[in-house]
Design an enzyme around this catalytic site. Structure first.
Site, PDB file in Angstrom:
ATOM      1  N   ASP A   9      -7.979-101.635  60.320  1.00 14.96           N
ATOM      2  CA  ASP A   9      -7.845-100.610  59.280  1.00 14.96           C
ATOM      3  C   ASP A   9      -6.442-100.029  59.358  1.00 14.96           C
ATOM      4  O   ASP A   9      -5.790-100.106  60.408  1.00 14.96           O
ATOM      5  CB  ASP A   9      -8.879 -99.500  59.452  1.00 14.96           C
ATOM      6  CG  ASP A   9      -8.830 -98.483  58.306  1.00 14.96           C
ATOM      7  OD1 ASP A   9      -8.892 -98.916  57.147  1.00 14.96           O
ATOM      8  OD2 ASP A   9      -8.704 -97.287  58.580  1.00 14.96           O
ATOM      9  N   CYS A 191     -13.741 -96.181  50.149  1.00 11.19           N
ATOM     10  CA  CYS A 191     -12.742 -95.950  51.199  1.00 11.19           C
ATOM     11  C   CYS A 191     -13.521 -95.632  52.460  1.00 11.19           C
ATOM     12  O   CYS A 191     -14.431 -94.786  52.436  1.00 11.19           O
ATOM     13  CB  CYS A 191     -11.803 -94.804  50.841  1.00 11.19           C
ATOM     14  SG  CYS A 191     -10.651 -94.377  52.180  1.00 11.19           S
TER      15      CYS A 191
END
Length: 277
Positions: A9, A191
């Site tokens: 990430d 998200c």
């Protein structure tokens, strides 16, 4: 040598996906990398996001990961296709890189009764149109509205997600989304940071509106992928080891914030991925 599943990430958000994956597939070894030193990715160009993501993926390959999950919607939207179609064939044909958008798009239509859903994401994810394209492929009958929430990630990464000041910005973007279509009955948090705002989000939407996080969806998809691709599954080591890395040298700060996302104690190590390539 260990062969862990890599989870990437741009910052902390992927830890919410990692948590779900580790819960569903607890026996595997895992390596998490957060590119916090160059975060956030949300407003960067396609070229820059691809460059940063591919550098991190290559570093994870060098650590023994045969499979990397981009637990980041922005990287999945702006880098995954190029990595899969152009980068992997040039020297990494035995490696696999997966994203979070397609697994989510494959099932999101199963949750809505009105056939109208909302997608909340970073500016980069929304502007890419990736969710519109993927959901259209699997559920062409759905009406999909999108809303960028550019201030949510900074709020979350600065530890303000549970503070009263966050309520204004949560309501702001939710109101903008619902104004596009009052018949939305399912909202997708596109998200991986946003689950930390889940309680506030639910407090500001009508009771009948479902709010979906991606963690369990992606974890179930990964379990299915491994069951169907034994040539990859059999290369993975299974000692239950979990390693955490970050591209900021202040690992204490990373560990503090990361523990909130992962819901467990995190002890990380610093790495400069560019020096290792």
């Amino acid at each position: 040598m260990a062969s862990p599943i890599g989870i990437f990430d741009s910052g902390y958000g992927g830890l919410t996906v990692f948590r779900s994956i580790a819960a569903q597939l607890p026996g595997y070894d895992y390596l998490y990398l957060g590119d916090n030193g160059r975060a956030p990715y949300g407003n960067r160009s396609f070229k820059t996001i691809h460059q940063y993501t591919w550098e991190c993926v290559q570093w994870m390959f060098k650590q023994g990961c045969p499979l990397v999950v981009l637990a980041c919607n922005t990287a999945s939207a702006k880098a995954l296709r190029t990595i899969q179609q152009q980068d992997l064939p040039n020297g990494y044909a035995d490696k696999r890189v997966l994203g979070v958008i397609r697994p989510t798009a494959e099932v999101v239509g199963n949750y809505t009764k009105t056939k109208q859903i909302g997608v909340l994401g970073t500016t980069g994810t929304v502007q890419s149109g990736s969710y519109l394209l993927e959901i259209e492929h699997f559920f062409p009958e759905l009406k999909v509205e999108q809303q960028a929430c550019p201030l949510w990630v900074p709020l979350i990464e600065n530890g303000e997600y549970d503070k009263p000041g966050a309520d204004y910005f949560v309501q702001l973007y939710l109101d903008q989304l619902m104004q596009q279509s009052p018949n939305i009955d399912t909202i997708l948090l596109a998200c991986t940071h946003y689950p930390l705002l889940m309680d506030k989000i639910k407090a500001h939407v009508p009771a009948h509106v479902q709010v979906l996080a991606q963690g369990d969806i992606v974890a179930a998809s990964l379990a299915d992928y491994l069951a169907r691709h034994m040539e990859i599954e059999q290369t993975l080591t299974k000692t239950g080891d979990r390693s955490f890395y970050t591209t900021i040298d202040d690992t204490d700060t990373f560990d503090h914030h990361a523990s909130a996302f992962f819901k467990d104690i995190v002890k990380s190590r610093f790495v400069d991925v560019r020096e290792c390539l």
